[in-house]
Design a protein around this motif. Structure first.
Motif, PDB file in Angstrom:
ATOM      1  N   GLY A 143      31.125  38.688  38.395  1.00  0.00           N
ATOM      2  CA  GLY A 143      30.989  40.007  37.717  1.00  0.00           C
ATOM      3  C   GLY A 143      32.410  40.517  37.341  1.00  0.00           C
ATOM      4  O   GLY A 143      32.458  41.449  36.772  1.00  0.00           O
ATOM      5  N   SER A 144      33.574  40.091  38.183  1.00  0.00           N
ATOM      6  CA  SER A 144      34.860  40.545  37.965  1.00  0.00           C
ATOM      7  C   SER A 144      35.954  39.411  37.867  1.00  0.00           C
ATOM      8  O   SER A 144      35.939  39.078  36.665  1.00  0.00           O
ATOM      9  N   ARG A 145      36.639  38.933  38.666  1.00  0.00           N
ATOM     10  CA  ARG A 145      37.554  37.891  38.560  1.00  0.00           C
ATOM     11  C   ARG A 145      37.092  36.702  39.595  1.00  0.00           C
ATOM     12  O   ARG A 145      36.571  36.760  40.487  1.00  0.00           O
ATOM     13  N   GLY A 146      37.788  35.638  38.854  1.00  0.00           N
ATOM     14  CA  GLY A 146      37.245  34.248  39.664  1.00  0.00           C
ATOM     15  C   GLY A 146      36.115  33.961  39.615  1.00  0.00           C
ATOM     16  O   GLY A 146      35.342  33.780  40.508  1.00  0.00           O
ATOM     17  N   GLY A 147      35.686  33.212  38.270  1.00  0.00           N
ATOM     18  CA  GLY A 147      34.457  32.650  38.094  1.00  0.00           C
ATOM     19  C   GLY A 147      34.116  31.454  38.989  1.00  0.00           C
ATOM     20  O   GLY A 147      32.770  31.490  39.768  1.00  0.00           O
ATOM     21  N   GLY A 148      35.097  30.715  39.148  1.00  0.00           N
ATOM     22  CA  GLY A 148      34.870  29.329  40.113  1.00  0.00           C
ATOM     23  C   GLY A 148      35.544  29.896  41.496  1.00  0.00           C
ATOM     24  O   GLY A 148      34.671  29.661  42.381  1.00  0.00           O
ATOM     25  N   LEU A 149      36.760  30.143  41.494  1.00  0.00           N
ATOM     26  CA  LEU A 149      37.392  30.249  42.618  1.00  0.00           C
ATOM     27  C   LEU A 149      38.179  31.703  42.593  1.00  0.00           C
ATOM     28  O   LEU A 149      39.024  31.975  41.375  1.00  0.00           O
ATOM     29  N   TYR A 150      38.557  32.293  43.633  1.00  0.00           N
ATOM     30  CA  TYR A 150      39.488  33.518  43.857  1.00  0.00           C
ATOM     31  C   TYR A 150      40.066  32.845  44.943  1.00  0.00           C
ATOM     32  O   TYR A 150      39.596  32.959  46.058  1.00  0.00           O
ATOM     33  N   VAL A 151      41.374  33.070  44.817  1.00  0.00           N
ATOM     34  CA  VAL A 151      42.489  32.652  45.794  1.00  0.00           C
ATOM     35  C   VAL A 151      43.522  33.761  46.018  1.00  0.00           C
ATOM     36  O   VAL A 151      44.091  33.937  45.253  1.00  0.00           O
ATOM     37  N   ALA A 152      43.340  34.480  47.085  1.00  0.00           N
ATOM     38  CA  ALA A 152      44.366  35.787  47.250  1.00  0.00           C
ATOM     39  C   ALA A 152      45.107  35.607  48.637  1.00  0.00           C
ATOM     40  O   ALA A 152      44.572  35.236  49.689  1.00  0.00           O
ATOM     41  N   PHE A 153      46.299  35.909  48.586  1.00  0.00           N
ATOM     42  CA  PHE A 153      47.287  36.285  49.711  1.00  0.00           C
ATOM     43  C   PHE A 153      47.249  35.041  50.513  1.00  0.00           C
ATOM     44  O   PHE A 153      47.120  35.066  51.579  1.00  0.00           O
ATOM     45  N   CYS A 154      47.237  33.853  49.941  1.00  0.00           N
ATOM     46  CA  CYS A 154      47.280  32.493  50.792  1.00  0.00           C
ATOM     47  C   CYS A 154      48.742  31.897  50.763  1.00  0.00           C
ATOM     48  O   CYS A 154      49.397  32.286  49.693  1.00  0.00           O
ATOM     49  N   LYS A 155      49.199  31.261  51.797  1.00  0.00           N
ATOM     50  CA  LYS A 155      50.640  30.645  51.397  1.00  0.00           C
ATOM     51  C   LYS A 155      50.243  29.000  51.709  1.00  0.00           C
ATOM     52  O   LYS A 155      49.402  28.682  52.647  1.00  0.00           O
ATOM     53  N   SER A 156      51.207  28.442  51.061  1.00  0.00           N
ATOM     54  CA  SER A 156      51.271  26.840  51.144  1.00  0.00           C
ATOM     55  C   SER A 156      49.818  26.301  50.999  1.00  0.00           C
ATOM     56  O   SER A 156      49.307  25.205  51.647  1.00  0.00           O
ATOM     57  N   MET A 157      49.061  27.006  50.178  1.00  0.00           N
ATOM     58  CA  MET A 157      47.692  26.028  49.530  1.00  0.00           C
ATOM     59  C   MET A 157      47.918  25.192  48.602  1.00  0.00           C
ATOM     60  O   MET A 157      49.272  25.099  47.816  1.00  0.00           O
TER      61      MET A 157
END
Length: 199
Positions: free
Chosen positions: A135-149
């Motif tokens: 309904g807002s962001r990341g239809g498939g994936l939402y990746v937030a504040f991660c490191k070395s992904m």
């Protein structure tokens, strides 16, 4: 958890609702392994099918997530403060307010030795993410504040976000993307395929 099926389970309390089918509250050094599992039609507030917090590490492989939904974050998966090694997943037709397929939040490895485990890199690999919506962001994936992904050999197909990042939304994250296939994803505002917001 191995060789298991989870269908039509619900976690619904407004101030809880973590993991419609499974919720894992871990601690450093507590391994969580899920393999050869099927999650269908489960509902939650965060993590329609699976919620993992402080799972260090989390191994999730050879699993399918179909038609799960979350009122807030992660239609199929909500993974926070964990080290996820995700491989050979199928996220199909899941829905949430943000992160229709999966919401990955605050993942920070402590050392180089944690960048891979059992031959799988930290992040998501060899997986299909299709027909999910947010309904807002990341239809498939939402990746937030991660490191070395790392996102390696991931197909994002026909996902939709009402606002931004139809296939995937990335915010404040250090991520390496390799061999992505982004096809027929849509959003109303920013990044039909991928939207990136710098920290």
């Amino acid at each position: 958890i191995r060789d298991s099926v989870f269908e039509a389970n619900v976690a619904s309390l407004p101030d809880g609702g973590l993991g419609g089918a499974v919720s894992i509250q871990g601690s450093a050094g507590s391994d969580a392994v899920i393999a050869n599992a099927t999650f269908t039609g489960n509902r939650g507030v965060k993590g329609g099918a699976l919620h993992c917090s402080r799972c260090v590490p989390l191994e999730l492989r050879d699993a399918s997530f179909t038609a799960n939904s979350a009122h807030m974050l992660g239609g199929a998966l909500h993974i926070t403060a964990s080290l996820p090694y995700l491989a050979r997943l199928a996220l199909t037709s899941n829905a949430a307010f943000a992160g229709g397929g999966a919401y990955l939040d605050a993942t920070v490895p402590r050392s180089a030795s944690e960048l891979s485990r059992s031959g799988v890199r930290l992040g998501l690999s060899n997986s299909h993410v299709s027909g999910n919506s947010a309904g807002s962001r990341g239809g498939g994936l939402y990746v937030a504040f991660c490191k070395s992904m790392a996102l390696v050999a991931v197909e994002l197909r026909s996902n939709f976000a009402f606002e931004s990042g139809g296939g995937m939304w990335i915010s404040g994250t250090e991520v390496e993307m390799e061999r992505l296939d982004v096809h027929s994803c849509r959003s109303s505002l920013l990044g039909g395929g991928i939207g990136i917001e710098a920290s």
